[in-house]
Design a protein around this motif. Structure first.
Motif, short mmCIF file in Angstrom:
data_model
loop_
_atom_site.label_atom_id
_atom_site.label_comp_id
_atom_site.label_asym_id
_atom_site.label_seq_id
_atom_site.Cartn_x
_atom_site.Cartn_y
_atom_site.Cartn_z
N MET A 241 0.84 -1.20 0.00
CA MET A 241 0.00 0.00 0.00
C MET A 241 0.88 1.26 0.00
O MET A 241 0.58 2.23 -0.68
CB MET A 241 -0.93 0.03 1.22
CG MET A 241 -2.03 -1.00 1.22
SD MET A 241 -3.29 -0.68 -0.05
CE MET A 241 -2.71 -1.67 -1.40
N TYR A 242 1.96 1.23 0.75
CA TYR A 242 2.89 2.37 0.84
C TYR A 242 3.53 2.64 -0.52
O TYR A 242 3.64 3.78 -0.96
CB TYR A 242 3.96 2.04 1.89
CG TYR A 242 4.91 3.16 2.22
CD1 TYR A 242 4.51 4.21 3.04
CD2 TYR A 242 6.22 3.16 1.75
CE1 TYR A 242 5.39 5.24 3.37
CE2 TYR A 242 7.09 4.17 2.08
CZ TYR A 242 6.68 5.22 2.88
OH TYR A 242 7.55 6.23 3.20
N ILE A 243 3.90 1.59 -1.22
CA ILE A 243 4.54 1.73 -2.53
C ILE A 243 3.52 2.09 -3.61
O ILE A 243 3.70 3.04 -4.37
CB ILE A 243 5.29 0.43 -2.90
CG1 ILE A 243 6.45 0.20 -1.92
CG2 ILE A 243 5.81 0.47 -4.34
CD1 ILE A 243 7.05 -1.19 -1.98
N GLN A 244 2.43 1.33 -3.68
CA GLN A 244 1.45 1.51 -4.75
C GLN A 244 0.75 2.87 -4.72
O GLN A 244 0.35 3.39 -5.75
CB GLN A 244 0.39 0.41 -4.70
CG GLN A 244 0.93 -0.93 -5.13
CD GLN A 244 -0.11 -2.04 -4.95
OE1 GLN A 244 -1.21 -1.81 -4.48
NE2 GLN A 244 0.27 -3.24 -5.33
N PRO B 192 11.81 5.27 1.21
CA PRO B 192 11.64 3.87 1.60
C PRO B 192 11.63 3.65 3.12
O PRO B 192 10.97 2.75 3.62
CB PRO B 192 12.83 3.15 0.98
CG PRO B 192 13.44 4.11 0.03
CD PRO B 192 12.98 5.47 0.38
N GLU B 193 12.37 4.47 3.85
CA GLU B 193 12.43 4.33 5.30
C GLU B 193 11.49 5.31 6.01
O GLU B 193 11.46 5.37 7.23
CB GLU B 193 13.86 4.56 5.82
CG GLU B 193 14.83 3.45 5.45
CD GLU B 193 15.44 3.65 4.07
OE1 GLU B 193 15.65 4.82 3.67
OE2 GLU B 193 15.68 2.64 3.39
N GLY B 194 10.78 6.13 5.23
CA GLY B 194 9.86 7.09 5.82
C GLY B 194 10.53 8.33 6.37
O GLY B 194 9.94 9.09 7.13
N ASN B 195 11.76 8.59 5.97
CA ASN B 195 12.52 9.71 6.52
C ASN B 195 12.33 11.02 5.76
O ASN B 195 13.04 11.99 6.02
CB ASN B 195 14.01 9.35 6.57
CG ASN B 195 14.57 8.96 5.22
OD1 ASN B 195 13.92 9.14 4.20
ND2 ASN B 195 15.77 8.44 5.22
N GLY B 196 11.40 11.06 4.82
CA GLY B 196 11.13 12.29 4.07
C GLY B 196 12.10 12.54 2.94
O GLY B 196 12.16 13.63 2.40
#
Length: 128
Positions: free
Chosen positions: A42-45, A54-58
């Protein structure tokens, strides 16, 4: 008779060479399928990875295009605008953040949003 012999030999060599080339031209097998867990999918699509990384670090691939924007670092709960609880994250995904690049993902189903919110929450490193 000799011409007949050479003709047959030529045909045999030609057929033999073509059959060797056919065996070396086989396509390689397809790569093995990669399974991605549903929340990560869901995060990728939904494109979260392009801004948040990829790590959510902005530091996603589009972050440099949004220099003036404040892209939350999911690892740092102090960067969340509406809160870092699973419910607050889900509400932000559903409604977006007006006046920012964070659009509403109202097309997503509840279980998709919940899975994504939980995935984002797991990226948090410094809890309050």
């Amino acid at each position: 008779m000799i011409q007949y012999f050479f003709s047959i030999m030529f045909c045999f060599i030609l057929i033999h060479c073509n059959s060797e080339n056919d065996s070396t031209k086989k396509e390689p097998p397809p790569p093995k399928a990669i399974t991605v867990p549903f929340p990560e999918a869901m995060y990728i699509q939904n494109g979260c990875i392009s801004c948040h990384g990829p790590e959510g670090n902005g530091r996603g691939s589009r972050a440099s295009l949004l220099k003036d924007a404040r892209i939350p670092n999911f690892q740092d709960v102090s960067t969340y605008i509406y809160g870092s609880s699973k419910q607050a994250i889900a509400k932000t995904i559903q409604n977006g953040i007006p006046g920012t690049y964070m659009k509403a993902y109202s097309h997503m189903r509840k279980h998709e949003i919940d899975a994504l919110a939980e995935y984002i929450q797991k990226m948090q490193k410094n809890q309050r």
